[in-house]
Write a protein that holds these residues in place. Structure first.
Motif, mmCIF file in Angstrom:
data_model
loop_
_atom_site.group_PDB
_atom_site.id
_atom_site.type_symbol
_atom_site.label_atom_id
_atom_site.label_comp_id
_atom_site.label_asym_id
_atom_site.label_seq_id
_atom_site.Cartn_x
_atom_site.Cartn_y
_atom_site.Cartn_z
ATOM 1 N N ILE A 62 0.855 -1.180 0.000
ATOM 2 C CA ILE A 62 0.000 0.000 0.000
ATOM 3 C C ILE A 62 0.889 1.226 0.000
ATOM 4 O O ILE A 62 1.715 1.395 0.897
ATOM 5 N N GLN A 63 0.725 2.054 -1.008
ATOM 6 C CA GLN A 63 1.498 3.287 -1.127
ATOM 7 C C GLN A 63 0.745 4.424 -0.456
ATOM 8 O O GLN A 63 -0.358 4.763 -0.871
ATOM 9 N N LEU A 64 1.310 4.990 0.584
ATOM 10 C CA LEU A 64 0.736 6.165 1.236
ATOM 11 C C LEU A 64 1.360 7.392 0.601
ATOM 12 O O LEU A 64 2.570 7.456 0.429
ATOM 13 N N VAL A 94 4.761 -6.966 9.692
ATOM 14 C CA VAL A 94 3.882 -7.010 8.523
ATOM 15 C C VAL A 94 3.539 -5.589 8.084
ATOM 16 O O VAL A 94 3.626 -5.247 6.901
ATOM 17 N N THR A 95 3.161 -4.745 9.036
ATOM 18 C CA THR A 95 2.769 -3.368 8.724
ATOM 19 C C THR A 95 3.907 -2.605 8.067
ATOM 20 O O THR A 95 3.701 -1.906 7.075
ATOM 21 N N GLN A 96 5.118 -2.744 8.594
ATOM 22 C CA GLN A 96 6.277 -2.068 8.002
ATOM 23 C C GLN A 96 6.503 -2.500 6.555
ATOM 24 O O GLN A 96 6.904 -1.691 5.717
ATOM 25 N N ASN A 97 6.237 -3.760 6.275
ATOM 26 C CA ASN A 97 6.481 -4.285 4.932
ATOM 27 C C ASN A 97 5.320 -4.068 3.973
ATOM 28 O O ASN A 97 5.498 -4.170 2.760
ATOM 29 N N VAL A 98 4.147 -3.794 4.488
ATOM 30 C CA VAL A 98 2.985 -3.527 3.637
ATOM 31 C C VAL A 98 3.011 -2.096 3.113
ATOM 32 O O VAL A 98 2.706 -1.843 1.951
ATOM 33 N N ALA A 100 4.399 1.661 2.001
ATOM 34 C CA ALA A 100 5.462 2.506 1.460
ATOM 35 C C ALA A 100 4.937 3.936 1.554
ATOM 36 O O ALA A 100 3.725 4.160 1.579
ATOM 37 N N TYR A 101 5.829 4.910 1.615
ATOM 38 C CA TYR A 101 5.403 6.289 1.860
ATOM 39 C C TYR A 101 6.111 7.263 0.939
ATOM 40 O O TYR A 101 7.318 7.170 0.731
ATOM 41 N N THR A 102 5.347 8.200 0.408
ATOM 42 C CA THR A 102 5.884 9.297 -0.388
ATOM 43 C C THR A 102 5.180 10.570 0.040
ATOM 44 O O THR A 102 3.977 10.580 0.261
#
Length: 138
Positions: A62-64, A94-98, A100-102
């Motif tokens: 999931i890209q935030l 799991v959350t860290q790997n799910v 991504a952030y921009t």
């Protein structure tokens, strides 16, 4: 059916000062509703073909983008820990790997934020999770 669905109406940019808190409250609820619905749909689809939530990150990314979606991290942690009964450390991995952030914000003013008291009133479990993340990782 105008006016029946709270998240369906956006306040105009020139909100009177006395309505700022109400607009902020509504915006937080809108963000949470959309984040919650999206995550529930993603997890529902994942569980149709997979039973091990600890491998969610192998199928889902999931890209935030920007600060408005930050509640998704606390919501996924809530779902993994409270609903799926995953250990905190496993859920955090799991959350860290799910996610991504921009962010393309170049100033602090461009980042959306909500008052802590408001999150505590509207989403108390999420506030607990945010405090726990801060305690463990800051």
């Amino acid at each position: 059916m105008r006016g029946e669905v709270e998240f369906g109406y956006h306040y105009p940019r020139s909100v009177p000062e006395m309505d700022v808190l109400r607009a902020t409250d509504m915006r937080l609820k809108q963000h949470y509703f959309l984040i919650c619905a999206s995550l529930h749909d993603i997890i529902r689809r994942y569980k149709q073909h997979n039973s091990d939530m600890s491998k969610l990150h192998e199928k889902v990314v999931i890209q935030l983008s920007g600060s408005c979606c930050g509640l998704a991290i606390a919501e996924l942690m809530r779902l993994l820990v409270d609903v799926d009964k995953m250990l905190w450390e496993d859920a955090w991995s799991v959350t860290q790997n799910v996610f991504a952030y921009t962010s393309h914000a170049v100033s602090r003013e461009a980042l959306e934020s909500w008052p802590v008291y408001m999150i505590s009133q509207i989403l108390p479990r999420h506030m607990d999770i945010i405090y726990e993340i801060n305690q463990r990782h800051l």
